[in-house]
Design a protein around this motif. Structure first.
Motif, PDB file in Angstrom:
ATOM      1  N   UNK A  99       0.837  -1.197   0.000  1.00  0.00           N
ATOM      2  CA  UNK A  99       0.000   0.000   0.000  1.00  0.00           C
ATOM      3  C   UNK A  99       0.873   1.248   0.000  1.00  0.00           C
ATOM      4  N   UNK A 100       1.906   1.268   0.801  1.00  0.00           N
ATOM      5  CA  UNK A 100       2.896   2.346   0.785  1.00  0.00           C
ATOM      6  C   UNK A 100       4.261   1.663   0.628  1.00  0.00           C
ATOM      7  N   UNK A 101       4.766   1.690  -0.588  1.00  0.00           N
ATOM      8  CA  UNK A 101       5.913   0.836  -0.937  1.00  0.00           C
ATOM      9  C   UNK A 101       7.256   1.560  -0.763  1.00  0.00           C
ATOM     10  N   UNK A 102       7.426   2.735  -1.373  1.00  0.00           N
ATOM     11  CA  UNK A 102       8.704   3.449  -1.279  1.00  0.00           C
ATOM     12  C   UNK A 102       8.456   4.937  -1.357  1.00  0.00           C
ATOM     13  N   UNK A 103       9.497   5.720  -1.022  1.00  0.00           N
ATOM     14  CA  UNK A 103       9.402   7.176  -1.111  1.00  0.00           C
ATOM     15  C   UNK A 103      10.674   7.734  -1.732  1.00  0.00           C
ATOM     16  N   UNK A 104      10.548   8.887  -2.396  1.00  0.00           N
ATOM     17  CA  UNK A 104      11.665   9.625  -2.982  1.00  0.00           C
ATOM     18  C   UNK A 104      11.708  11.011  -2.345  1.00  0.00           C
ATOM     19  N   UNK A 105      12.907  11.444  -1.967  1.00  0.00           N
ATOM     20  CA  UNK A 105      13.091  12.740  -1.319  1.00  0.00           C
ATOM     21  C   UNK A 105      14.191  13.500  -2.027  1.00  0.00           C
ATOM     22  N   UNK A 106      13.939  14.801  -2.276  1.00  0.00           N
ATOM     23  CA  UNK A 106      14.938  15.667  -2.910  1.00  0.00           C
ATOM     24  C   UNK A 106      15.328  16.770  -1.941  1.00  0.00           C
ATOM     25  N   UNK A 107      16.641  16.859  -1.674  1.00  0.00           N
ATOM     26  CA  UNK A 107      17.134  17.882  -0.755  1.00  0.00           C
ATOM     27  C   UNK A 107      18.549  18.261  -1.161  1.00  0.00           C
ATOM     28  N   UNK A 108      18.792  19.582  -1.296  1.00  0.00           N
ATOM     29  CA  UNK A 108      20.112  20.111  -1.680  1.00  0.00           C
ATOM     30  C   UNK A 108      20.599  19.496  -2.981  1.00  0.00           C
ATOM     31  N   UNK A 109      19.679  19.317  -3.933  1.00  0.00           N
ATOM     32  CA  UNK A 109      20.058  18.792  -5.244  1.00  0.00           C
ATOM     33  C   UNK A 109      20.290  17.303  -5.282  1.00  0.00           C
ATOM     34  N   UNK A 110      20.049  16.585  -4.184  1.00  0.00           N
ATOM     35  CA  UNK A 110      20.293  15.149  -4.121  1.00  0.00           C
ATOM     36  C   UNK A 110      18.974  14.418  -3.913  1.00  0.00           C
ATOM     37  N   UNK A 111      18.757  13.327  -4.704  1.00  0.00           N
ATOM     38  CA  UNK A 111      17.536  12.543  -4.631  1.00  0.00           C
ATOM     39  C   UNK A 111      17.855  11.208  -3.966  1.00  0.00           C
ATOM     40  N   UNK A 112      17.067  10.841  -2.949  1.00  0.00           N
ATOM     41  CA  UNK A 112      17.280   9.579  -2.237  1.00  0.00           C
ATOM     42  C   UNK A 112      16.014   8.741  -2.283  1.00  0.00           C
ATOM     43  N   UNK A 113      16.201   7.423  -2.300  1.00  0.00           N
ATOM     44  CA  UNK A 113      15.113   6.439  -2.304  1.00  0.00           C
ATOM     45  C   UNK A 113      15.113   5.687  -0.977  1.00  0.00           C
ATOM     46  N   UNK A 114      13.920   5.445  -0.413  1.00  0.00           N
ATOM     47  CA  UNK A 114      13.777   4.696   0.835  1.00  0.00           C
ATOM     48  C   UNK A 114      12.652   3.681   0.653  1.00  0.00           C
ATOM     49  N   UNK A 115      12.935   2.408   0.954  1.00  0.00           N
ATOM     50  CA  UNK A 115      11.901   1.375   0.961  1.00  0.00           C
ATOM     51  C   UNK A 115      11.159   1.439   2.297  1.00  0.00           C
ATOM     52  N   UNK A 116       9.820   1.573   2.240  1.00  0.00           N
ATOM     53  CA  UNK A 116       9.008   1.769   3.444  1.00  0.00           C
ATOM     54  C   UNK A 116       8.479   0.434   3.969  1.00  0.00           C
ATOM     55  N   UNK A 117       9.426  -0.499   4.234  1.00  0.00           N
ATOM     56  CA  UNK A 117       9.091  -1.810   4.795  1.00  0.00           C
ATOM     57  C   UNK A 117       8.056  -2.533   3.934  1.00  0.00           C
ATOM     58  N   UNK A 118       8.286  -2.541   2.626  1.00  0.00           N
ATOM     59  CA  UNK A 118       7.362  -3.206   1.713  1.00  0.00           C
ATOM     60  C   UNK A 118       7.460  -4.715   1.872  1.00  0.00           C
ATOM     61  N   UNK A 119       6.382  -5.409   1.485  1.00  0.00           N
ATOM     62  CA  UNK A 119       6.339  -6.864   1.660  1.00  0.00           C
ATOM     63  C   UNK A 119       7.240  -7.579   0.656  1.00  0.00           C
ATOM     64  N   UNK A 120       7.185  -7.174  -0.598  1.00  0.00           N
ATOM     65  CA  UNK A 120       7.952  -7.852  -1.645  1.00  0.00           C
ATOM     66  C   UNK A 120       9.316  -7.233  -1.878  1.00  0.00           C
ATOM     67  N   UNK A 121       9.623  -6.107  -1.220  1.00  0.00           N
ATOM     68  CA  UNK A 121      10.943  -5.508  -1.337  1.00  0.00           C
ATOM     69  C   UNK A 121      11.081  -4.584  -2.538  1.00  0.00           C
ATOM     70  N   UNK A 122      12.169  -3.834  -2.554  1.00  0.00           N
ATOM     71  CA  UNK A 122      12.513  -2.917  -3.644  1.00  0.00           C
ATOM     72  C   UNK A 122      13.914  -3.271  -4.130  1.00  0.00           C
ATOM     73  N   UNK A 123      14.063  -3.408  -5.465  1.00  0.00           N
ATOM     74  CA  UNK A 123      15.345  -3.759  -6.070  1.00  0.00           C
ATOM     75  C   UNK A 123      15.860  -2.547  -6.847  1.00  0.00           C
TER      76      UNK A 123
END
Length: 675
Positions: free
Chosen positions: A44-68
């Motif tokens: 339902x809530x799988x991952x998030x993307x955040x942009x700060x100071x010109x840098x983009x980061x990815x975070x897996x939000x404890x998804x069931x099937x995972x993020x590759x």
């Protein structure tokens, strides 16, 4: 303003693009996400993307099937920096992240032993150095090469740059036209970004960058720039129809979206363990970009006699058998209908109640200790499986207290066999999977059903074969020198291959090669290279499957340097020829040939001309042996010396002195003839 873009590829071929303008951005199947994606294969809530100071980061939000991320599973709640071109796999979705800041570089860890390779070209008026990319990159990533132009003339010059030899859209020059003052130099950045497509084949690519002074194309210099592209992986899965009728026939589409051959394994799963899955093959290998349709069947283990119709959910699972180990599942439903209507159950129930007493009595009479167990069914998912792919085993047993499996391997040397016992199996399950990574050849799978001191055995045979894979493809020496006779030793090994073939040698050598080689071979070839060399290794296994892999051998120019300024270069290999040019000390010149005796070296000049210099007057680089330069057969004729014309002798007129009176000699009188 958007700082990035997501391209989302759905397994049924649908493609969507989302611009990233806010931060943070959440992705999942819930409508409460910034980007909701309609698929039940993600959380339902799988991952998030955040942009700060010109840098983009990815975070897996404890998804069931995972993020590759680029083939590696990321840890929950751990930030990962994105630079652009990364492939993100969630469920059955493939997502490509594009950073709209088109910076050509990203931070990399360069091993200490990695040396940046430099190319250098010299002309009378300017000099060029090329710093090749420091490392290999996957498609979608950025990297840059540096081209440095030195203006050695006495006037300001404009230079124009062009790049050829790379696939369309891979390269960009930041300054294709540059002005350089006398004695100064300028750096030009050549950016590479291979397109992330299945046809961006891994291997070595050589681009030719041409630098020419404006208005003087005869003095153009051509330098090679080398780029190594890595493979990347990924695949998509889709069911042609998610809802199946009782016969359970299904069609599963699998597409290799990566740039390298992809071995995959197929399996089915339903949590209540009510269903049985049948595939035409348990594993296969897909070529880059290949889309395969797999027809299979899912059936109920026990048919419904009566009751209400029901829908059984199941998952068809596809796993990549490479180092990434991607696992993608797609959901389907098998609709079951009872053989008899509902009212028939009540009728049968009434009859059954009347027979309960009789049945109990019959059971008591029939029960005997240590009844011999029976095996009603015993099947393997395939009789031929690639090494490392899972082998699924299904069975049905009766009157068994314990079930175990054993593997029997034959050594192939006279019937010796090795028995490997596997752990006992929970009777509540009727299926398991066997790891085949340590198996090879014909293996007998033995099912043993135990009941006290009674046992029953059944066995099936499976052939485990090594998948077709290039495990070694190397060459020595590390680079060749143009116009010089050299020997290259090529060494390779392809696991699972019946035969191999090497091509690409004919472009620079006349040495004959065999039409076919074994799976592992070493070949030495001699020749005179004049351009970059690309070797192609082809392999085929006993089933007719084939793979190819290319390998580029870099080729550099031989150069020699005059020992003193104003060393003459003649029109031919003799001092009687006209002097074409003069070589400066400490300025390397490309050499492309020699005379038969090796006393003269040939130097190509601008405009297609060539100058000849005495070998004793030059010091050659240690990258080659001048005695192995190719021999120039077409030599200019030696000029015929003109005859020397001597001036005519100068004659001085002689004067006869007039005798004086004292020295006069009396002359006899002239006789007179009488008449």
């Amino acid at each position: 303003m958007a700082y990035g873009r997501l391209d989302v590829f759905f397994p049924d071929g649908v493609f969507k693009t989302f611009l990233l303008t806010t931060s943070p951005v959440s992705i999942g199947r819930s409508t409460g996400n910034t980007i909701p994606l309609e698929t039940d294969t993600i959380s339902r809530y799988h991952l998030s993307l955040t942009q700060q100071d010109g840098q983009v980061t990815l975070v897996d939000m404890e998804s069931a099937n995972g993020t590759f991320l680029d083939g590696e599973r990321v840890k929950h709640n751990a930030p990962h920096t994105l630079y652009g071109g990364e492939e993100i796999l969630i469920g059955d979705l493939r997502i490509i992240f594009h950073n709209l800041d088109d910076s050509p570089t990203r931070p990399v860890n360069v091993p200490e032993e990695t040396l940046t390779h430099h190319e250098q070209r010299v002309d009378a008026d300017f000099r060029v150095e090329v710093e090749n990319p420091a490392q290999a990159i996957p498609p979608g990533a950025h990297i840059a090469a540096t081209v440095t132009i030195y203006n050695t003339s006495a006037a300001a010059q404009h230079y124009q740059l062009e790049v050829e030899g790379m696939p369309k859209g891979w390269t960009r020059i930041d300054r294709p036209d540059v002005e350089i003052q006398p004695g100064e130099h300028a750096d030009i950045i050549l950016s590479f970004k291979p397109i992330r497509r299945y046809d961006s084949a891994p291997g070595d690519y050589v681009a030719q960058i041409t630098i020419r002074p404006r208005g003087n194309t005869e003095k153009a210099l051509v330098c090679p720039v080398r780029l190594r592209v890595l493979p990347y992986g990924g695949f998509g899965v889709a069911l042609a129809a998610r809802s199946l009728e009782t016969d359970g026939q299904f069609r599963l589409y699998v597409q290799n979206q990566g740039s390298a051959p992809l071995p995959i394994a197929l399996m089915g799963r339903d949590l209540p363990n009510r269903l049985r899955f049948t595939f035409p093959m348990a594993s296969m290998t897909l070529a880059p970009g290949q889309r395969a349709a797999i027809d299979g069947r899912v059936r109920a283990r026990q048919p419904m006699l009566f009751g209400e119709a029901r829908s059984n959910p199941f998952d068809l699972i596809v796993r990549s058998c490479d180092s990434a180990g991607f696992l993608v599942a797609t959901r389907g439903y098998l609709n079951e209908k009872p053989l008899l209507p509902t009212w028939a159950g009540f009728a049968i129930g009434g009859i059954g109640l009347s027979l309960v007493a009789l049945l109990i009595l019959s059971v008591i009479l029939l029960l005997r200790p240590n009844i011999v167990p029976s095996i009603a069914a015993f099947t393997l998912s395939s009789t031929r499986v690639a090494q490392g792919a899972p082998l699924q085993v299904d069975w049905q047993v009766q009157n068994a207290e314990q079930v175990s499996l054993a593997l029997v391997e034959s050594s192939g040397t006279g019937g010796d066999e090795t028995l490997t016992e596997l752990a006992s199996i929970d009777l509540r399950t009727n299926t398991t999977q066997i790891d085949t990574s340590a198996l090879n050849g014909v293996v007998r799978v033995v099912l043993i059903a135990l009941n006290g001191d009674q046992n029953t055995r059944a066995e099936q045979s499976v052939f485990v074969y090594a998948p077709l894979m290039v495990t070694r493809f190397d060459f020595q020496p590390a680079r060749l020198v143009r116009y010089v006779t050299q020997t290259v030793t090529v060494d390779w090994e392809v696991s699972g291959a019946l035969s191999t073939r090497l091509s690409g040698v004919e472009s620079w050598s006349q040495a004959p090669l065999d039409s076919a080689y074994p799976a592992a071979a070493t070949v030495s070839v001699s020749g005179i290279p004049t351009a970059p060399i690309e070797l192609v290794l082809s392999a085929q296994n006993a089933d007719g499957e084939a793979i190819t892999q290319s390998l580029a051998i870099p080729v550099i120019d031989p150069s020699c340097t005059a020992g003193a300024d104003n060393t003459p270069l003649y029109a031919g290999p003799d001092i009687t020829h006209q002097v074409y040019s003069n070589a400066s000390a400490n300025t390397p010149l490309v050499v492309d040939g020699r005379t038969l005796d090796g006393a003269w070296l040939r130097f190509p000049l601008s405009g297609g001309a060539a100058g000849w210099g005495q070998r004793a007057a030059f010091v050659c680089a240690d990258t080659f042996n001048p005695d192995q330069l190719r021999i120039e057969a077409n030599l200019p004729p030696t000029p015929t010396p003109l005859p020397t014309l001597l001036p005519p002798p100068t004659r001085t007129p002689s004067r006869t002195p007039t005798p004086s009176a004292a020295t006069r000699t009396a002359q006899p009188p002239t006789p007179t003839t009488a008449g």
